[in-house]
Write a protein that holds these residues in place. Structure first.
Motif, PDB file in Angstrom:
ATOM      1  N   ASN A 115      -2.678  10.624  -1.152  1.00 30.81           N
ATOM      2  CA  ASN A 115      -3.334  11.647  -1.989  1.00 30.81           C
ATOM      3  C   ASN A 115      -3.784  11.085  -3.344  1.00 30.81           C
ATOM      4  O   ASN A 115      -3.423  11.597  -4.412  1.00 30.81           O
ATOM      5  CB  ASN A 115      -2.403  12.844  -2.217  1.00 30.81           C
ATOM      6  CG  ASN A 115      -2.160  13.628  -0.944  1.00 30.81           C
ATOM      7  OD1 ASN A 115      -3.081  13.879  -0.174  1.00 30.81           O
ATOM      8  ND2 ASN A 115      -0.912  13.997  -0.697  1.00 30.81           N
ATOM      9  N   TRP A 116      -4.569  10.033  -3.316  1.00 32.04           N
ATOM     10  CA  TRP A 116      -5.059   9.405  -4.547  1.00 32.04           C
ATOM     11  C   TRP A 116      -6.050  10.303  -5.287  1.00 32.04           C
ATOM     12  O   TRP A 116      -6.838  11.010  -4.673  1.00 32.04           O
ATOM     13  CB  TRP A 116      -5.756   8.092  -4.225  1.00 32.04           C
ATOM     14  CG  TRP A 116      -4.874   7.005  -3.703  1.00 32.04           C
ATOM     15  CD1 TRP A 116      -4.763   6.595  -2.402  1.00 32.04           C
ATOM     16  CD2 TRP A 116      -3.989   6.177  -4.463  1.00 32.04           C
ATOM     17  NE1 TRP A 116      -3.867   5.563  -2.309  1.00 32.04           N
ATOM     18  CE2 TRP A 116      -3.369   5.282  -3.551  1.00 32.04           C
ATOM     19  CE3 TRP A 116      -3.655   6.098  -5.811  1.00 32.04           C
ATOM     20  CZ2 TRP A 116      -2.450   4.327  -3.949  1.00 32.04           C
ATOM     21  CZ3 TRP A 116      -2.729   5.148  -6.214  1.00 32.04           C
ATOM     22  CH2 TRP A 116      -2.141   4.273  -5.298  1.00 32.04           C
ATOM     23  N   LYS A 117      -6.010  10.229  -6.604  1.00 36.09           N
ATOM     24  CA  LYS A 117      -7.019  10.853  -7.461  1.00 36.09           C
ATOM     25  C   LYS A 117      -7.761   9.737  -8.170  1.00 36.09           C
ATOM     26  O   LYS A 117      -7.181   8.989  -8.967  1.00 36.09           O
ATOM     27  CB  LYS A 117      -6.372  11.791  -8.471  1.00 36.09           C
ATOM     28  CG  LYS A 117      -5.703  12.998  -7.830  1.00 36.09           C
ATOM     29  CD  LYS A 117      -5.090  13.917  -8.879  1.00 36.09           C
ATOM     30  CE  LYS A 117      -4.429  15.131  -8.214  1.00 36.09           C
ATOM     31  NZ  LYS A 117      -3.806  16.032  -9.220  1.00 36.09           N
ATOM     32  N   ILE A 118      -9.057   9.596  -7.855  1.00 36.75           N
ATOM     33  CA  ILE A 118      -9.865   8.510  -8.408  1.00 36.75           C
ATOM     34  C   ILE A 118     -10.541   8.978  -9.698  1.00 36.75           C
ATOM     35  O   ILE A 118     -11.141  10.053  -9.745  1.00 36.75           O
ATOM     36  CB  ILE A 118     -10.924   8.042  -7.392  1.00 36.75           C
ATOM     37  CG1 ILE A 118     -10.230   7.536  -6.114  1.00 36.75           C
ATOM     38  CG2 ILE A 118     -11.802   6.942  -7.979  1.00 36.75           C
ATOM     39  CD1 ILE A 118     -11.176   7.183  -4.988  1.00 36.75           C
ATOM     40  N   SER A 119     -10.405   8.170 -10.754  1.00 39.75           N
ATOM     41  CA  SER A 119     -11.015   8.519 -12.035  1.00 39.75           C
ATOM     42  C   SER A 119     -12.291   7.702 -12.244  1.00 39.75           C
ATOM     43  O   SER A 119     -12.649   6.856 -11.437  1.00 39.75           O
ATOM     44  CB  SER A 119     -10.033   8.260 -13.182  1.00 39.75           C
ATOM     45  OG  SER A 119      -9.940   6.866 -13.447  1.00 39.75           O
ATOM     46  N   LYS A 120     -12.958   7.955 -13.360  1.00 40.55           N
ATOM     47  CA  LYS A 120     -14.185   7.220 -13.686  1.00 40.55           C
ATOM     48  C   LYS A 120     -13.896   5.932 -14.457  1.00 40.55           C
ATOM     49  O   LYS A 120     -14.800   5.147 -14.734  1.00 40.55           O
ATOM     50  CB  LYS A 120     -15.120   8.112 -14.508  1.00 40.55           C
ATOM     51  CG  LYS A 120     -15.634   9.323 -13.735  1.00 40.55           C
ATOM     52  CD  LYS A 120     -16.574  10.155 -14.596  1.00 40.55           C
ATOM     53  CE  LYS A 120     -17.094  11.356 -13.814  1.00 40.55           C
ATOM     54  NZ  LYS A 120     -18.008  12.197 -14.649  1.00 40.55           N
ATOM     55  N   GLU A 121     -12.626   5.732 -14.809  1.00 44.65           N
ATOM     56  CA  GLU A 121     -12.260   4.559 -15.600  1.00 44.65           C
ATOM     57  C   GLU A 121     -12.424   3.276 -14.793  1.00 44.65           C
ATOM     58  O   GLU A 121     -12.059   3.218 -13.612  1.00 44.65           O
ATOM     59  CB  GLU A 121     -10.816   4.703 -16.073  1.00 44.65           C
ATOM     60  CG  GLU A 121     -10.431   3.743 -17.182  1.00 44.65           C
ATOM     61  CD  GLU A 121      -9.060   4.036 -17.756  1.00 44.65           C
ATOM     62  OE1 GLU A 121      -8.487   3.135 -18.394  1.00 44.65           O
ATOM     63  OE2 GLU A 121      -8.568   5.174 -17.577  1.00 44.65           O
ATOM     64  N   ASN A 145     -15.132  -5.694 -10.501  1.00 45.86           N
ATOM     65  CA  ASN A 145     -15.096  -4.428 -11.217  1.00 45.86           C
ATOM     66  C   ASN A 145     -14.213  -3.476 -10.416  1.00 45.86           C
ATOM     67  O   ASN A 145     -14.455  -3.234  -9.231  1.00 45.86           O
ATOM     68  CB  ASN A 145     -16.497  -3.840 -11.365  1.00 45.86           C
ATOM     69  CG  ASN A 145     -17.338  -4.621 -12.352  1.00 45.86           C
ATOM     70  OD1 ASN A 145     -16.840  -5.051 -13.395  1.00 45.86           O
ATOM     71  ND2 ASN A 145     -18.607  -4.830 -12.042  1.00 45.86           N
ATOM     72  N   CYS A 146     -13.189  -2.944 -11.057  1.00 42.62           N
ATOM     73  CA  CYS A 146     -12.200  -2.121 -10.355  1.00 42.62           C
ATOM     74  C   CYS A 146     -12.157  -0.706 -10.910  1.00 42.62           C
ATOM     75  O   CYS A 146     -12.303  -0.489 -12.114  1.00 42.62           O
ATOM     76  CB  CYS A 146     -10.817  -2.754 -10.472  1.00 42.62           C
ATOM     77  SG  CYS A 146     -10.680  -4.360  -9.645  1.00 42.62           S
ATOM     78  N   LYS A 147     -11.959   0.242 -10.011  1.00 45.87           N
ATOM     79  CA  LYS A 147     -11.822   1.643 -10.379  1.00 45.87           C
ATOM     80  C   LYS A 147     -10.346   2.023 -10.398  1.00 45.87           C
ATOM     81  O   LYS A 147      -9.533   1.450  -9.681  1.00 45.87           O
ATOM     82  CB  LYS A 147     -12.563   2.529  -9.375  1.00 45.87           C
ATOM     83  CG  LYS A 147     -14.064   2.299  -9.345  1.00 45.87           C
ATOM     84  CD  LYS A 147     -14.719   3.182  -8.300  1.00 45.87           C
ATOM     85  CE  LYS A 147     -16.216   2.936  -8.215  1.00 45.87           C
ATOM     86  NZ  LYS A 147     -16.851   3.756  -7.156  1.00 45.87           N
ATOM     87  N   LYS A 148     -10.025   3.015 -11.207  1.00 48.01           N
ATOM     88  CA  LYS A 148      -8.649   3.469 -11.371  1.00 48.01           C
ATOM     89  C   LYS A 148      -8.356   4.665 -10.470  1.00 48.01           C
ATOM     90  O   LYS A 148      -9.182   5.563 -10.315  1.00 48.01           O
ATOM     91  CB  LYS A 148      -8.408   3.850 -12.836  1.00 48.01           C
ATOM     92  CG  LYS A 148      -7.001   4.331 -13.147  1.00 48.01           C
ATOM     93  CD  LYS A 148      -6.888   4.695 -14.617  1.00 48.01           C
ATOM     94  CE  LYS A 148      -5.507   5.206 -14.981  1.00 48.01           C
ATOM     95  NZ  LYS A 148      -5.426   5.590 -16.414  1.00 48.01           N
ATOM     96  N   ALA A 149      -7.165   4.672  -9.877  1.00 50.82           N
ATOM     97  CA  ALA A 149      -6.719   5.815  -9.077  1.00 50.82           C
ATOM     98  C   ALA A 149      -5.229   6.033  -9.340  1.00 50.82           C
ATOM     99  O   ALA A 149      -4.502   5.086  -9.663  1.00 50.82           O
ATOM    100  CB  ALA A 149      -6.963   5.560  -7.598  1.00 50.82           C
TER     101      ALA A 149
END
Length: 258
Positions: A123-129, A137-141
């Motif tokens: 149940n990850w929540k992916i942010s725009k960070e 380039n990595c996205k935060k979850a």
């Protein structure tokens, strides 16, 4: 027709590729702030499955397995003293198969414990960070998983749902992960994709005198270990009344406690 066959073969070869990512793993349970023994780890994967291992004898130097280190946070007078990194010949392992939706794991907690379970829903929540790790380039979850809130940084450049330990389910490979207090911290070292490694993502083997536990059985076994330790502490406290003996904290015994 020749062009079509070439494209088909190329695509099949691409999907069969192995990848290999190397991590460092800091086990800072009891201290936090990523202050703890630093071990080597790696994850080998293809489009169908992954295999992660850390705390393996052959991955560590002789020095790291034997030296005594004290870890303390700023302003502390004491700290936590650890005698050598925890290792075993096979290491702590997790194998994950997407289509089977199954995870097999092995961890050294007094004895080698083998667990088989349905792959947990993260149940990850992916942010725009976004931040850069290596060349990626990595996205935060974030996810609340078995007692801890984890942050993961994943790259869509390698669009496979794998990561260190049991962390999985994002639309890209996890390169860095940690819980809120950094009691557990996996950090990126390097990646080969595709990789020429002869090591393959695989199923785990289990000795004949062991058995697979489900997650509930695993938790019960750890609770039994905790209760035995507390009973031993009561005996020690009566024998040595001048010493303060603290019961072990279940949250510090292993990395899944709810």
């Amino acid at each position: 027709m020749i062009k079509y066959i070439f494209i088909l073969l190329f695509s099949t070869n691409l999907f069969a590729q192995n990848g290999l990512v190397y991590y460092g793993f800091i086990d800072a349970k009891g201290m936090g702030n990523a202050k703890g023994p630093d071990s080597n780890a790696y994850l080998v994967f293809n489009k169908e499955q992954s295999y992660f291992v850390t705390a393996k004898d052959s991955l560590e130097s002789k020095v790291s397995k034997t030296e005594t280190k004290t870890f303390k946070n700023e302003g502390e007078s004491g700290g936590l003293t650890i005698m050598g990194n925890k290792v075993s010949p096979q290491g702590d392992q997790v194998a994950y198969h997407i289509k089977k939706n199954t995870m097999w794991s092995n961890v050294l907690l007094g004895n080698q414990i083998y667990t088989k379970e349905v792959a947990p829903d993260m149940n990850w929540k992916i942010s725009k960070e976004i931040k850069k790790i290596g060349k990626f380039n990595c996205k935060k979850a974030t996810s609340n998983f078995r007692g801890r809130i984890y942050t993961a940084w994943f790259t869509s450049d390698i669009p496979l749902p794998y990561g260190p330990w049991k962390l999985h389910g994002l639309p890209g490979l996890i390169l860095e992960a940690y819980d809120t207090d950094k009691n557990l911290y996996w950090y990126f070292k390097s990646v080969e994709y595709p990789s020429k490694t002869k090591e393959k993502a695989k199923y785990m083997s289990i000795p004949k005198d062991n058995k697979w536990l489900n997650y509930t059985e695993f938790q019960k076994e750890q609770q039994d270990i905790l209760e035995k330790a507390m009973e031993k502490n009561k005996i020690m406290a009566k024998k040595y009344p001048g010493f303060k003996i603290s019961d072990p904290d279940i949250e510090l015994m292993f990395i899944e406690f709810k």
